[in-house]
Design a protein around this motif. Sequence first.
Motif, PDB file in Angstrom:
ATOM      1  N   HIS A 168       0.844  -1.188   0.000  1.00 30.38           N
ATOM      2  CA  HIS A 168       0.000   0.000   0.000  1.00 30.38           C
ATOM      3  C   HIS A 168       0.880   1.238   0.000  1.00 30.38           C
ATOM      4  O   HIS A 168       2.079   1.163   0.338  1.00 30.38           O
ATOM      5  CB  HIS A 168      -0.914   0.022   1.223  1.00 30.38           C
ATOM      6  CG  HIS A 168      -0.183   0.363   2.495  1.00 30.38           C
ATOM      7  ND1 HIS A 168       0.588  -0.568   3.169  1.00 30.38           N
ATOM      8  CD2 HIS A 168      -0.078   1.524   3.190  1.00 30.38           C
ATOM      9  CE1 HIS A 168       1.128   0.009   4.227  1.00 30.38           C
ATOM     10  NE2 HIS A 168       0.746   1.279   4.269  1.00 30.38           N
ATOM     11  N   ASP A 190      -0.380   7.870  -3.958  1.00 31.77           N
ATOM     12  CA  ASP A 190      -0.987   7.198  -5.111  1.00 31.77           C
ATOM     13  C   ASP A 190      -1.102   8.147  -6.290  1.00 31.77           C
ATOM     14  O   ASP A 190      -0.888   7.766  -7.451  1.00 31.77           O
ATOM     15  CB  ASP A 190      -2.363   6.644  -4.744  1.00 31.77           C
ATOM     16  CG  ASP A 190      -3.320   7.727  -4.253  1.00 31.77           C
ATOM     17  OD1 ASP A 190      -2.896   8.573  -3.439  1.00 31.77           O
ATOM     18  OD2 ASP A 190      -4.486   7.733  -4.683  1.00 31.77           O
ATOM     19  N   LEU A 193      -6.183  -2.241  -5.314  1.00 31.71           N
ATOM     20  CA  LEU A 193      -6.982  -3.189  -4.544  1.00 31.71           C
ATOM     21  C   LEU A 193      -8.296  -2.572  -4.087  1.00 31.71           C
ATOM     22  O   LEU A 193      -8.397  -1.362  -3.889  1.00 31.71           O
ATOM     23  CB  LEU A 193      -6.195  -3.653  -3.314  1.00 31.71           C
ATOM     24  CG  LEU A 193      -4.854  -4.344  -3.558  1.00 31.71           C
ATOM     25  CD1 LEU A 193      -4.244  -4.786  -2.229  1.00 31.71           C
ATOM     26  CD2 LEU A 193      -5.001  -5.531  -4.503  1.00 31.71           C
ATOM     27  N   THR A 196     -11.321  -2.085  -1.204  1.00 35.78           N
ATOM     28  CA  THR A 196     -11.244  -1.802   0.232  1.00 35.78           C
ATOM     29  C   THR A 196     -11.011  -3.082   1.022  1.00 35.78           C
ATOM     30  O   THR A 196     -10.163  -3.137   1.928  1.00 35.78           O
ATOM     31  CB  THR A 196     -12.539  -1.118   0.711  1.00 35.78           C
ATOM     32  OG1 THR A 196     -12.664   0.143   0.058  1.00 35.78           O
ATOM     33  CG2 THR A 196     -12.521  -0.909   2.215  1.00 35.78           C
ATOM     34  N   GLU A 204      -9.757  -5.963  -0.020  1.00 40.26           N
ATOM     35  CA  GLU A 204      -8.426  -6.514  -0.282  1.00 40.26           C
ATOM     36  C   GLU A 204      -7.352  -5.712   0.441  1.00 40.26           C
ATOM     37  O   GLU A 204      -6.395  -6.284   0.996  1.00 40.26           O
ATOM     38  CB  GLU A 204      -8.153  -6.513  -1.784  1.00 40.26           C
ATOM     39  CG  GLU A 204      -8.966  -7.512  -2.574  1.00 40.26           C
ATOM     40  CD  GLU A 204      -8.765  -7.350  -4.067  1.00 40.26           C
ATOM     41  OE1 GLU A 204      -8.636  -8.374  -4.762  1.00 40.26           O
ATOM     42  OE2 GLU A 204      -8.724  -6.184  -4.552  1.00 40.26           O
ATOM     43  N   ASN A 205      -7.504  -4.408   0.437  1.00 33.84           N
ATOM     44  CA  ASN A 205      -6.519  -3.559   1.109  1.00 33.84           C
ATOM     45  C   ASN A 205      -6.504  -3.827   2.608  1.00 33.84           C
ATOM     46  O   ASN A 205      -5.436  -3.905   3.232  1.00 33.84           O
ATOM     47  CB  ASN A 205      -6.828  -2.086   0.828  1.00 33.84           C
ATOM     48  CG  ASN A 205      -5.719  -1.155   1.284  1.00 33.84           C
ATOM     49  OD1 ASN A 205      -4.553  -1.539   1.337  1.00 33.84           O
ATOM     50  ND2 ASN A 205      -6.078   0.066   1.631  1.00 33.84           N
ATOM     51  N   GLU A 242      -7.722   2.770   6.860  1.00 36.11           N
ATOM     52  CA  GLU A 242      -7.690   2.219   5.496  1.00 36.11           C
ATOM     53  C   GLU A 242      -7.956   3.297   4.457  1.00 36.11           C
ATOM     54  O   GLU A 242      -7.346   3.288   3.374  1.00 36.11           O
ATOM     55  CB  GLU A 242      -8.713   1.087   5.382  1.00 36.11           C
ATOM     56  CG  GLU A 242      -8.647   0.290   4.085  1.00 36.11           C
ATOM     57  CD  GLU A 242      -9.350   0.975   2.932  1.00 36.11           C
ATOM     58  OE1 GLU A 242      -8.941   0.765   1.755  1.00 36.11           O
ATOM     59  OE2 GLU A 242     -10.323   1.735   3.196  1.00 36.11           O
ATOM     60  N   THR A 276      -5.073   5.098   2.847  1.00 38.23           N
ATOM     61  CA  THR A 276      -4.104   4.309   2.094  1.00 38.23           C
ATOM     62  C   THR A 276      -4.722   3.821   0.788  1.00 38.23           C
ATOM     63  O   THR A 276      -5.946   3.788   0.633  1.00 38.23           O
ATOM     64  CB  THR A 276      -3.623   3.086   2.899  1.00 38.23           C
ATOM     65  OG1 THR A 276      -4.702   2.141   3.007  1.00 38.23           O
ATOM     66  CG2 THR A 276      -3.164   3.495   4.289  1.00 38.23           C
ATOM     67  N   VAL A 277      -3.865   3.427  -0.135  1.00 37.05           N
ATOM     68  CA  VAL A 277      -4.301   2.808  -1.390  1.00 37.05           C
ATOM     69  C   VAL A 277      -3.494   1.522  -1.558  1.00 37.05           C
ATOM     70  O   VAL A 277      -2.259   1.560  -1.636  1.00 37.05           O
ATOM     71  CB  VAL A 277      -4.078   3.736  -2.599  1.00 37.05           C
ATOM     72  CG1 VAL A 277      -4.448   3.025  -3.898  1.00 37.05           C
ATOM     73  CG2 VAL A 277      -4.899   5.016  -2.437  1.00 37.05           C
ATOM     74  N   GLY A 278      -4.183   0.398  -1.580  1.00 37.78           N
ATOM     75  CA  GLY A 278      -3.511  -0.883  -1.730  1.00 37.78           C
ATOM     76  C   GLY A 278      -3.268  -1.215  -3.187  1.00 37.78           C
ATOM     77  O   GLY A 278      -3.989  -0.779  -4.079  1.00 37.78           O
TER      78      GLY A 278
END
Length: 224
Positions: free
Chosen positions: A56, A62, A111, A113, A115-116, A151, A154-156
Amino acid sequence: MRQNPSFAMTDVSELRRLIDQNPWVTLVSGTDDGLVASHYAVLLDEGRDDLTIVGHVGRPDDIVHGLGRRELLVVVQGPHGYISPGWYGDTQSVPTWNFVAAHLTGVPELLSTEENLAVLDRLVARFESRMPQPRLMWQPPNDRSFIEKLEKGTVGFRLTPTRVVAKRKLSQNRSPEVVETIIAELSGDGPYADPQLAAEMRRAHDAIAAARAALEAADAGPTR
């Protein structure tokens, strides 16, 4: 990273080990404003047996990297250290640096939410597991609202590399006697002692010796 056939690292299992043991990586992107680099921890994708990684970035990295829209270079740095010319014996020589590194390049997939959250959970569990009393992500005093807020910042991503360049420069161009001297110096208590690099050299040179012995045995053919 310029490649040298003598130092090329191509075994997928060894590359997976490198990534697993050295999860703190550098992310590099080329943008309209020039190169940008960030540093984050990544994990191997537990659902794959290739070099796919998950991780992430924190917002707004991102956007800075154009994550998901352009190529991302992931630099994995393994053990590395200074090698003194004095360790080569009475011969003309200069210092060098032994190292293990891999460059993974590809366009990452963003990803969801869910999955992240799973990746963030794995990251915390991976590193907290070594603590005497691990504090896992979903463990109190953390609650769902705190985790969901975390979460959103962040960006997965998931990256399956389309190009891999990996290099293991560990004195493969030196005689076995010199290699043993270098390993002994790295294993000692001198100013450039580095047991981790020494272990990596031992692993690589044991594999080289085993491959050479197998080749010689095959060339010799069956005995009667």
